[in-house]
Design a protein around this motif. Structure first.
Motif, PDB file in Angstrom:
ATOM      1  N   ALA A  74       0.823  -1.209   0.000  1.00 15.06           N
ATOM      2  CA  ALA A  74       0.000   0.000   0.000  1.00 15.06           C
ATOM      3  C   ALA A  74       0.854   1.256   0.000  1.00 15.06           C
ATOM      4  CB  ALA A  74      -0.933  -0.008   1.212  1.00 15.06           C
ATOM      5  N   ILE A  75       1.877   1.281   0.820  1.00 13.04           N
ATOM      6  CA  ILE A  75       2.744   2.464   0.904  1.00 13.04           C
ATOM      7  C   ILE A  75       3.534   2.636  -0.382  1.00 13.04           C
ATOM      8  CG2 ILE A  75       4.790   3.395   2.070  1.00 13.04           C
ATOM      9  CD1 ILE A  75       3.591   2.315   4.682  1.00 13.04           C
ATOM     10  N   ALA A  76       4.044   1.532  -0.929  1.00 15.20           N
ATOM     11  CA  ALA A  76       4.794   1.623  -2.193  1.00 15.20           C
ATOM     12  C   ALA A  76       3.916   2.184  -3.300  1.00 15.20           C
ATOM     13  CB  ALA A  76       5.327   0.247  -2.579  1.00 15.20           C
ATOM     14  N   ALA A  77       2.668   1.730  -3.393  1.00 15.78           N
ATOM     15  CA  ALA A  77       1.765   2.208  -4.430  1.00 15.78           C
ATOM     16  C   ALA A  77       1.427   3.676  -4.237  1.00 15.78           C
ATOM     17  CB  ALA A  77       0.495   1.364  -4.440  1.00 15.78           C
ATOM     18  N   SER A  78       1.150   4.066  -3.003  1.00 13.63           N
ATOM     19  CA  SER A  78       0.792   5.454  -2.721  1.00 13.63           C
ATOM     20  C   SER A  78       1.954   6.393  -3.007  1.00 13.63           C
ATOM     21  CB  SER A  78       0.340   5.588  -1.267  1.00 13.63           C
ATOM     22  OG  SER A  78      -0.084   6.907  -0.983  1.00 13.63           O
ATOM     23  N   ARG A  79       3.164   5.992  -2.652  1.00 15.04           N
ATOM     24  CA  ARG A  79       4.320   6.854  -2.877  1.00 15.04           C
ATOM     25  C   ARG A  79       4.628   7.026  -4.365  1.00 15.04           C
ATOM     26  NH1 ARG A  79       8.868   5.912   1.875  1.00 15.04           N
ATOM     27  NH2 ARG A  79       7.609   6.870   3.539  1.00 15.04           N
ATOM     28  N   LEU A  80       4.179   6.087  -5.182  1.00 12.83           N
ATOM     29  CA  LEU A  80       4.380   6.220  -6.621  1.00 12.83           C
ATOM     30  C   LEU A  80       3.219   6.945  -7.296  1.00 12.83           C
ATOM     31  CD1 LEU A  80       6.014   2.792  -7.509  1.00 12.83           C
ATOM     32  CD2 LEU A  80       7.111   5.035  -7.367  1.00 12.83           C
ATOM     33  N   GLY A  81       2.309   7.488  -6.502  1.00  9.06           N
ATOM     34  CA  GLY A  81       1.272   8.350  -7.037  1.00  9.06           C
ATOM     35  C   GLY A  81      -0.071   7.704  -7.269  1.00  9.06           C
ATOM     36  N   LEU A  82      -0.248   6.437  -6.873  1.00  9.72           N
ATOM     37  CA  LEU A  82      -1.532   5.771  -7.055  1.00  9.72           C
ATOM     38  C   LEU A  82      -2.466   6.074  -5.890  1.00  9.72           C
ATOM     39  CD1 LEU A  82      -0.479   2.236  -8.365  1.00  9.72           C
ATOM     40  CD2 LEU A  82      -1.160   4.250  -9.683  1.00  9.72           C
ATOM     41  N   ARG A  83      -3.717   6.321  -6.193  1.00 11.21           N
ATOM     42  CA  ARG A  83      -4.736   6.513  -5.164  1.00 11.21           C
ATOM     43  C   ARG A  83      -5.074   5.142  -4.605  1.00 11.21           C
ATOM     44  NH1 ARG A  83      -8.477  11.004  -8.403  1.00 11.21           N
ATOM     45  NH2 ARG A  83      -6.857  12.624  -8.439  1.00 11.21           N
ATOM     46  N   THR A  84      -4.581   4.881  -3.422  1.00 15.95           N
ATOM     47  CA  THR A  84      -4.530   3.530  -2.877  1.00 15.95           C
ATOM     48  C   THR A  84      -5.520   3.357  -1.733  1.00 15.95           C
ATOM     49  OG1 THR A  84      -2.183   3.400  -3.457  1.00 15.95           O
ATOM     50  CG2 THR A  84      -3.010   1.805  -1.840  1.00 15.95           C
ATOM     51  N   SER A  85      -6.333   2.301  -1.808  1.00 13.38           N
ATOM     52  CA  SER A  85      -7.296   1.985  -0.757  1.00 13.38           C
ATOM     53  C   SER A  85      -6.965   0.610  -0.186  1.00 13.38           C
ATOM     54  CB  SER A  85      -8.721   1.999  -1.311  1.00 13.38           C
ATOM     55  OG  SER A  85      -9.671   1.807  -0.284  1.00 13.38           O
ATOM     56  N   LEU A  86      -6.922   0.526   1.132  1.00 14.52           N
ATOM     57  CA  LEU A  86      -6.546  -0.707   1.818  1.00 14.52           C
ATOM     58  C   LEU A  86      -7.649  -1.117   2.789  1.00 14.52           C
ATOM     59  CD1 LEU A  86      -4.592  -2.931   2.846  1.00 14.52           C
ATOM     60  CD2 LEU A  86      -3.584  -1.190   4.352  1.00 14.52           C
ATOM     61  N   ALA A  87      -8.087  -2.367   2.686  1.00 11.96           N
ATOM     62  CA  ALA A  87      -9.032  -2.947   3.642  1.00 11.96           C
ATOM     63  C   ALA A  87      -8.263  -3.898   4.544  1.00 11.96           C
ATOM     64  CB  ALA A  87     -10.156  -3.681   2.909  1.00 11.96           C
ATOM     65  N   ALA A  88      -8.181  -3.565   5.821  1.00 11.66           N
ATOM     66  CA  ALA A  88      -7.409  -4.375   6.752  1.00 11.66           C
ATOM     67  C   ALA A  88      -7.998  -4.238   8.144  1.00 11.66           C
ATOM     68  CB  ALA A  88      -5.939  -3.956   6.755  1.00 11.66           C
ATOM     69  N   GLY A  89      -7.673  -5.183   9.015  1.00  9.11           N
ATOM     70  CA  GLY A  89      -8.071  -5.119  10.405  1.00  9.11           C
ATOM     71  C   GLY A  89      -6.958  -4.553  11.262  1.00  9.11           C
ATOM     72  N   PHE A  90      -7.326  -3.748  12.244  1.00 10.04           N
ATOM     73  CA  PHE A  90      -6.371  -3.155  13.174  1.00 10.04           C
ATOM     74  C   PHE A  90      -6.854  -3.402  14.601  1.00 10.04           C
ATOM     75  CE2 PHE A  90      -5.780  -0.934   9.247  1.00 10.04           C
ATOM     76  CZ  PHE A  90      -4.440  -0.562   9.198  1.00 10.04           C
ATOM     77  N   GLY A  91      -5.916  -3.590  15.510  1.00 15.49           N
ATOM     78  CA  GLY A  91      -6.273  -3.746  16.906  1.00 15.49           C
ATOM     79  C   GLY A  91      -6.560  -2.411  17.562  1.00 15.49           C
ATOM     80  N   ASP A  92      -6.601  -2.424  18.901  1.00 15.32           N
ATOM     81  CA  ASP A  92      -6.841  -1.183  19.641  1.00 15.32           C
ATOM     82  C   ASP A  92      -5.647  -0.844  20.530  1.00 15.32           C
ATOM     83  OD1 ASP A  92      -7.102  -3.242  21.442  1.00 15.32           O
ATOM     84  OD2 ASP A  92      -9.051  -2.591  22.249  1.00 15.32           O
ATOM     85  N   ASP A  93      -4.457  -1.360  20.146  1.00 12.06           N
ATOM     86  CA  ASP A  93      -3.256  -1.119  20.931  1.00 12.06           C
ATOM     87  C   ASP A  93      -2.422   0.005  20.311  1.00 12.06           C
ATOM     88  OD1 ASP A  93      -2.167  -2.393  18.676  1.00 12.06           O
ATOM     89  OD2 ASP A  93      -2.095  -4.327  19.684  1.00 12.06           O
ATOM     90  N   VAL A  94      -1.316   0.337  20.956  1.00 13.57           N
ATOM     91  CA  VAL A  94      -0.487   1.448  20.480  1.00 13.57           C
ATOM     92  C   VAL A  94       0.182   1.113  19.153  1.00 13.57           C
ATOM     93  CG1 VAL A  94       1.599   0.726  21.713  1.00 13.57           C
ATOM     94  CG2 VAL A  94       1.231   3.154  21.212  1.00 13.57           C
ATOM     95  N   TYR A  95       0.432  -0.161  18.892  1.00 14.02           N
ATOM     96  CA  TYR A  95       1.002  -0.550  17.602  1.00 14.02           C
ATOM     97  C   TYR A  95       0.028  -0.210  16.477  1.00 14.02           C
ATOM     98  CZ  TYR A  95       4.352  -3.407  20.286  1.00 14.02           C
ATOM     99  OH  TYR A  95       5.328  -3.840  21.141  1.00 14.02           O
ATOM    100  N   ALA A  96      -1.256  -0.507  16.711  1.00 16.03           N
ATOM    101  CA  ALA A  96      -2.269  -0.190  15.707  1.00 16.03           C
ATOM    102  C   ALA A  96      -2.401   1.317  15.529  1.00 16.03           C
ATOM    103  CB  ALA A  96      -3.613  -0.796  16.100  1.00 16.03           C
ATOM    104  N   ASP A  97      -2.318   2.064  16.637  1.00 15.51           N
ATOM    105  CA  ASP A  97      -2.362   3.523  16.539  1.00 15.51           C
ATOM    106  C   ASP A  97      -1.269   4.028  15.606  1.00 15.51           C
ATOM    107  OD1 ASP A  97      -4.409   3.528  18.389  1.00 15.51           O
ATOM    108  OD2 ASP A  97      -3.130   4.076  20.088  1.00 15.51           O
ATOM    109  N   PHE A  98      -0.058   3.515  15.792  1.00 20.22           N
ATOM    110  CA  PHE A  98       1.091   3.939  14.985  1.00 20.22           C
ATOM    111  C   PHE A  98       0.892   3.579  13.515  1.00 20.22           C
ATOM    112  CE2 PHE A  98       5.087   2.339  13.079  1.00 20.22           C
ATOM    113  CZ  PHE A  98       5.758   3.542  12.931  1.00 20.22           C
TER     114      PHE A  98
END
Length: 383
Positions: A74-98
């Motif tokens: 996702a980051i590689a695509a976005s940095r190359l100028g693509l409008r990038t959408s990501l569907a993913a699960g995230f927790g509720d911890d500080v790692y997920a916040d980051f």
């Protein structure tokens, strides 16, 4: 996706260079590339002389923290100028916040189809870079809901990126990918590593729903039972319109089954420091070139250049290059060629297509991976 919540509705100078500007239309897809997968917190140790032995401790020269897993792509695509959408699960911890904050605020990845789950902790991977290779230790759990429920009705997109063949039990394309293809999306797929070692050739049947398949050399040869990358490429082209096989330091191969065009390009010689996420950066670069309608050779060269610039930096996903980095490399090559460097002159000739692609003015640099979760580095670059 309303303009108020649209991460792509920002001034051009903030988004950076747009390689698809010439083909954008007001009624076009709001998303360039849609993907889904697991986001990990990656902790990358670099500069190790050797891997740790049982019962010992070793020190690393450096470390980085960054979102990993599908976030690499996702980051590689976005940095190359693509409008990038990501569907993913995230927790509720500080790692997920980051990870969430980095993807949305820093990398402008759309997470409108992602969700956070209470009590579900973030998956974590520790990557150790040793002698230009890597070893990893990972811990995580399955997402509380299925991907189809997470995504719902997929948005219109120019392309989707998916994994196939992650073990013998998973050989069919996800339902959301099939729905996206009906809406007109190109389907790009890569192969997941098969931990069982079976490399079930039934995977090849799932490629009927793909437009482009981009495995690496080991995966391609294993799934096709081939002895060489070229033989594997030709076997894959019987199942998918466009087959691409990446061969690391030996470059990349591609075969267009419709036209019969077969292309091989060498790898860019560069001091590889950290290979984390290199395949994802290659895939993102190839998607950019395909959506923009570049010739097949140019697509392979651009994807290889993007991957090479990524492995020349430490830090996983946040080592992915942006157009500013590509412009800097192109200018440096031109300067060396003008000074009489024959190797640079060869590169300038091989990558001559970049002359019409790279920005003519400075593009804001990207942030490289920081040493800790709490801090970011390289927030600005000189103009």
């Amino acid at each position: 996706m309303s303009d108020a919540a649209d991460p792509f509705a920002v001034p051009h100078e903030q988004m950076g260079w747009d390689p698809l500007a010439e083909i954008r239309r007001p009624d076009g897809p709001p998303v360039d590339v849609l993907m889904s997968g697991m986001v990990f917190l990656d902790i990358v140790f670099t500069g190790l002389r050797h891997p740790p032995s049982a019962g010992t401790e070793i020190w690393a020269d450096g470390m980085a923290s960054c979102p990993g897993g599908i976030a690499n792509l996702a980051i590689a695509a976005s940095r190359l100028g693509l409008r990038t959408s990501l569907a993913a699960g995230f927790g509720d911890d500080v790692y997920a916040d980051f990870c969430w904050r980095t993807l949305v605020d820093q990398e402008r990845v759309d997470l409108s189809r992602s969700r956070r789950f209470a009590g579900w902790h973030s998956p974590v991977t520790v990557s150790m870079a040793v002698d230009r290779d890597r070893s990893m230790v990972t811990h995580g759990h399955e997402l509380p809901i299925c991907t189809a429920e997470l995504i719902g009705e997929p948005p219109r997109s120019r392309a989707v990126l998916t994994h196939v063949g992650e073990g013998a039990a998973d050989v069919l394309l996800p339902e959301w990918v099939a729905r996206s293809r009906v809406q007109g999306s190109l389907v790009f797929a890569d192969a997941g590593w098969d931990p069982t070692g079976a490399w079930d050739p039934a995977l090849l049947a799932s490629l009927d729903g793909c437009d482009v398949f981009l495995p690496n050399d080991v995966e391609a040869r294993a799934y096709t039972r081939s002895d060489t990358p070229r033989a594997a490429l030709r076997a894959l082209a019987e199942h998918v319109p466009l087959a691409v096989v990446t061969c690391g330091a030996d470059g990349a191969l591609a075969l267009d089954a419709a036209t019969g065009e077969e292309v091989a390009v060498p790898a860019l010689e560069i001091d590889a420091l950290d290979p984390t996420g290199a395949g994802d950066v290659f895939a993102a670069g190839f998607v950019v070139g395909t959506l923009a309608g570049w010739p097949l050779t140019d697509r392979l060269l651009f994807a290889g250049l993007s991957a090479a610039l990524a492995v020349h930096e430490f830090g996983g996903s946040l080592a992915a290059p942006g157009w500013g980095d590509i412009r800097d490399w192109w200018i440096a090559v031109g300067a060396r060629a003008a000074a009489g460097d024959p190797g640079a002159a060869c590169l300038r000739s091989r990558y001559a297509f970049l002359a019409d692609l790279v920005p003519t003015t400075h593009v804001c640099g990207v942030r490289r991976a920081a040493a800790t979760i709490a801090r970011q580095s390289d927030l600005t670059r000189p103009t």
